[in-house]
Design an enzyme around this catalytic site. Structure first.
Site, short mmCIF file in Angstrom:
data_model
loop_
_atom_site.label_atom_id
_atom_site.label_comp_id
_atom_site.label_asym_id
_atom_site.label_seq_id
_atom_site.Cartn_x
_atom_site.Cartn_y
_atom_site.Cartn_z
N SER A 1 0.79 -1.21 0.00
CA SER A 1 0.00 0.00 0.00
C SER A 1 0.83 1.28 0.00
O SER A 1 0.27 2.37 -0.17
CB SER A 1 -0.90 0.01 1.24
OG SER A 1 -0.10 -0.07 2.40
N SER B 1 3.44 -4.17 2.59
CA SER B 1 3.13 -2.88 1.98
C SER B 1 4.32 -2.03 1.60
O SER B 1 4.15 -1.05 0.89
CB SER B 1 2.25 -2.07 2.92
OG SER B 1 1.02 -2.74 3.10
#
EC number: 6.3.5.7
Lengths: 557, 436
Positions: free
Chosen positions: B80, B104
């Site tokens: 992310s 992430s």
């Protein structure tokens, strides 16, 4: 503020329907208006406002009540349980809120050492087993005064378990018999306090003050070993005294530092326990017993009428004097407990298990804390009885009144008078005056030094006891005069001159020959008249016993 | 939810960098609340991978298709922490911080040709890191070369009194040695990581890397992490449970978005959270609350914790048997075009893309993605090294050796090349770092 005077409590745990010698003879004002059709019966004993007045009916059973308590005490510490913001009563709203308290994202809890020590001290004082490893959990629910949406508490493994709280009260004819009762302590856990919400119905808004959010609490859970309001109130009072003696909490109910929830159920003796209700947020010593007793009776009434008790949460309406269901607690709450991932397990040590070379700043040694525990109230009371030959019930009163013990001890320091005399003056005279005007000991216009001086005068027989009472009243007016000054101003000194007194007696006898006759005839009350006359003549400055001696000597001759 | 939110304090990791003289250049885009593996689900829109505009990629595309609209088929960065990866990859900054809960930081690092480091859990403070899963989050470091990552880690690592989960032992900044002899190393290749979904290109690069170590004298052996197949499910149960808990604070009362409804507290909470969270976040909250219900807690949450212990133990066993470091792929394939990525929903994508990376989070181990080579399409492919707990320095040392061997090319962006052509003529390394 002032604790209720210790009273008779329910003998055993039986609640007869016609509660004759039942629980506390409350003299707390007229029965109030919480009408339920059951309450209008006449009982054979008058003045039973709560413990009702019902006609015994066919097939009546006896009832037993069980009361358990969850007591939340605010820990007396400089900063909060998991953050560095200050703990302070009545500060401007939202002035003591750290980023963590406001639940700003990214903030993490850091455990407060003082709070852990307070929990250990309290656990030791209540004979608990201190868990060397305890865990923190999150208890989730949504409410405006809970910024994070969860409270950090100890549900799985609290810091202390399996203790006992011994509380005593005086029963019997003259309240001279001390009865000890024990309530088991299920556990003590550390948890966060929530903020405060004030509902402003006028403007349809709720105001939130987060000053209290995150303050450390000790939750003390007492098993349902109590059987009526009085027992519960006494247990709470004793816990208050213990917490105050330890310094772990100021436990002042008026300031919200001690809050009590009660779990109450009733059943027939020998049968299993009944459904319990929870009465929440009892915040005053006065209403604690009232609320519990009301609820007990309500349940009895309900069941007697064939109804059933719901497992619900209720609150106490002090104005109406009854418990009412709390609407927003309907339906079971699932708190979705989860371990608090940001706090590792709390590990405590004792001298045996303490790792070598451990930084004392970073570890807690249970044994150390045990060694340094302050004196507990029960010990203090015992010492008073031993040291001063005091009656046990007096030791209770001394400790129950805030500041009274210290006052007493300060007087003792400065006077040579007998402890029994001091006790009597402090418990009867001083306390009497304070109660009359609803004052706290700290507000007493008479200081310990002043009382000590007064008692010294009395002890030296410089004044009579009735004169002493007068001086006390004068001191109470707080005009800045010392006892000695008052005595000399009002000419209250006892006559020391024996000869002058004898002459006065002689004069009175001369002046009242018929009374003398009466005495010689054998009328026992006549001599009092003579004494009275002599006293008047001395302007009450002579000791009546001495007068009597002289008169008797003269009369005999 | 936090669109207009300006935090009133600095995270410890940010403050440490500022204290060392770093300049904060900006805040980067990401998947909302770090939930996602594409950096496509943020309020500010999706993040574009700079490699979409690289010469290497463009040339390969021209060969394949004609009349292409230049910008319509741009690639995702992965996620992310895609914004941070894009920033470093495009030479906007020296380094960037991300977060790594299930991969992430490493995932976008692999897709953007960067070094993505996930330090050992407890080494770097999480104070100021908006939590996703408290027991797995760490701040992630994205740089263009391993030495840079080591510099940043040296500044950030160490005990923080504000974070009770950081280790107590002091950590000193370090300089990575330049390893020349790998004959004493033992590299483990976990066989469960050879999955059918793995693209052939990644698989062959993985093989190539293993052979590289072997040819230089290292011992390369196959190892087993038997509970790997349970890892993703276990991760999802624990992740969503903690998310449900961590998101409970977002009620609009103290900060952040607050809706206009003021009929009642409950109505306000409900509307604020509906408006402030996207579907992904709301979905995870609902799942998490389900797992935390009294009747489900034992079967889901506690079970998952137990499986987590088994997964962590798998690694312990392997490391105890003499393996120094594990070598695995970071991603299943190279970066895909956005239009293709969004064909599946966030949850599906996350489950697919986290597969190699989340075990390290479950076990708290340090892991680093190092770019190895370009794919046939001219896009970066990275491989992952997983090390022993708190042996981050050793991990980076090995990564640095590997980096030197593979000589991953610098991204060729037109503007950059025009500005810095002189620099790049002389230096093949991907970092414009202090070494010069």
């Amino acid at each position: 503020m002032a604790a209720p005077m210790l009273r008779l409590c329910c003998p055993g745990r039986r609640w007869a329907l016609a509660c004759i010698d039942g629980c506390s003879r409350h003299r707390r004002g007229a029965p109030n208006g919480c009408t339920s059709s059951r309450r209008r019966g006449q009982s054979s004993v008058a003045q039973q406002p709560f413990i009702t007045a019902q006609k015994p009916r066919k097939g009546e059973h006896e009832w037993a009540a069980v009361v358990g308590l969850e007591i939340h005490a605010q820990i007396s510490s400089k900063s909060k349980l998991f953050s560095g913001s200050q703990v302070h009563f009545a500060a401007p709203p939202n002035s003591l809120v750290s980023f963590f308290d406001a639940s700003l994202p990214g903030t993490l809890p850091v455990l407060n050492r003082r709070c852990v020590e307070a929990a250990v001290m309290t656990g030791l004082a209540l004979n608990c087993r201190i868990n060397k490893k305890s865990l923190f959990d999150r208890k989730h629910y949504f409410y405006a005064d809970l910024p994070a949406g969860y409270q950090i508490t100890q549900q799985r493994l609290p810091i202390a378990v399996n203790g006992s709280l011994v509380y005593s009260f005086c029963a019997g004819k003259n309240r001279s018999q001390v009865i000890n009762k024990t309530a088991r302590v299920k556990q003590i856990q550390l948890e966060q306090d929530s903020g405060k919400s004030l509902h402003d119905d006028l403007r349809s808004q709720t105001l939130i003050d987060l000053n209290r959010a995150g303050v450390g609490l000790l939750e003390v859970v007492l098993e349902p070993d109590m059987s009526c309001g009085e027992e519960a109130a006494t247990a709470v009072r004793e816990l208050q005294l213990i917490l105050q003696a330890l310094g772990t909490s100021q436990a002042n109910m008026a300031e919200g530092q001690l809050r009590v929830d009660a779990n109450i159920s009733v059943h027939h003796p020998g049968e299993p326990l009944g459904v319990r209700t929870e009465v929440k947020n009892l915040n005053s010593a006065r209403f604690l017993a009232k609320a519990i007793d009301y609820e007990i009776q309500r349940q009895i009434n309900e069941l007697e009428n064939g109804g059933e008790i719901l497992n619900e949460t209720r609150s106490f309406d002090s104005k109406l004097g009854c418990t009412i269901p709390m609407r927003d607690k309907e339906g079971k709450q699932d708190y979705r407990f989860m371990p608090e991932p940001n706090l590792p397990p709390l590990l405590l040590y004792d001298t045996e298990s303490l790792p070598a070379g451990a930084d004392p700043q970073q570890v807690i040694d249970i044994d150390r804390i045990r060694e340094q525990l302050p004196e507990l109230p029960s010990v203090t009371r015992e010492k008073l009885v031993q040291q001063y030959g005091m009656l046990p019930e007096h030791s209770f009163t001394l400790l129950n009144e805030v500041g009274l013990l210290e006052f007493f001890q300060n007087v003792m320091k400065e006077t040579r008078a007998e402890p029994k005399k001091v006790t009597s003056w402090v418990l009867n005279t001083l306390l009497g005056f304070l109660k009359q005007q609803n004052l706290a000991v700290s507000e007493s216009p008479v200081t310990p030094s002043a009382l000590a001086e007064l008692l010294n005068l009395l002890d030296r027989k410089a004044i009579s006891s009735s004169a002493a009472k007068q001086v006390f009243e004068e001191l109470w007016r707080n005009e800045g005069k010392t006892p000695a000054q008052i005595v000399s101003e009002k000419k209250l000194e006892l006559m020391q001159d024996q000869e002058a007194l004898e002459q006065l007696c002689h004069a009175v006898m001369e002046g009242h020959p018929q009374v003398v006759m009466d005495v010689k005839k054998g009328n026992p009350r006549a001599i009092n008249k003579l004494i009275g006359l002599v006293r008047k003549a001395t302007l009450s400055r002579a000791d009546p016993t001495v007068i009597k001696e002289i008169l008797e000597k003269k009369l005999a001759s | 939810m936090l669109r207009g939110y300006v935090p009133p304090y600095n995270a410890t990791v940010v403050q440490k960098l500022l204290d060392q003289g770093a300049l904060l250049m900006g805040k980067t885009n990401l998947d909302e609340f770090a939930m996602g593996s594409g950096s496509t689900d943020g309020v500010f829109g999706p993040v574009k991978n700079p490699w979409s505009y690289s010469k290497q990629y463009r040339e390969k595309r021209k060969q394949k298709s004609h009349c292409e609209n230049e910008d319509s088929n741009w690639l995702i960065t992965g996620g992310s922490s895609g914004g941070s990866a894009a920033a470093v990859s495009a030479f906007t900054c020296f380094a960037a911080l991300g977060s790594d809960t299930g991969g992430s930081t490493r995932n976008p690092a692999a897709h953007c040709g960067l070094v993505g480091l996930k330090p050992s859990y407890g080494l770097v403070s999480r104070h100021g890191l908006i939590p996703l899963v408290n027991s797995m989050d760490v701040p992630g470091i994205l740089t263009r070369c391993v030495d840079d990552a080591a510099i940043v880690l040296g500044v950030l690592a160490g005990h923080d009194p504000k974070d009770s989960t950081t280790i107590q032992d002091p950590v000193k900044p370090f300089v990575l040695p330049s390893l020349t002899d790998v004959s004493k190393l033992c590299i483990g290749i976990p066989k469960e990581y050879l999955t059918p979904e793995l693209s052939s290109e990644v698989r062959s690069l993985w093989s190539k890397a293993a052979n590289l170590f072997e040819s230089e004298g290292a011992k390369v052996i196959e190892v087993s992490l038997p509970h790997t197949s349970y890892s993703i499910v276990c991760y999802h149960v624990l992740c969503t449970s903690e998310v449900a808990s961590n998101m409970a604070r977002f009620d609009g009362l103290e900060y952040g978005h607050r809706c206009d409804i003021d009929v009642s507290t409950e109505a306000m909470y409900a509307a604020t959270r509906r408006e402030g969270f996207n579907d992904v976040v709301r979905g995870r909250i609902l799942s998490g609350n389900f797992f935390l219900l009294k009747e489900n807690y034992e079967n889901y949450f506690v079970k998952a914790q137990k499986v987590r212990r088994l997964i962590a133990n798998d690694f312990v066993t392997v490391f105890n048997s003499g393996v120094d470091v594990l070598l695995t792929p970071t991603t299943l394939s190279e970066a895909v075009p956005y239009t293709e990525f969004i064909k599946e929903d966030n949850r599906t994508r996350s489950a697919q893309d986290d597969i190699f990376t989340q075990a390290a989070n479950m076990a708290g181990l340090p892991a680093v993605s190092v770019p190895m080579a370009l794919s046939n399409q001219g896009l970066p492919i990275g491989l992952q090294f997983i090390g022993r707990a708190f042996c981050d320095q050793e991990l980076l040392t090995i990564a640095k050796w590997f980096e030197k061997q593979v000589q991953f090319p610098v991204i060729q962006l037109q503007e950059l090349m025009d500005d810095c052509s002189s620099v790049f003529e002389n230096e093949k390394l991907a970092s414009v770092s202090l070494k010069q």
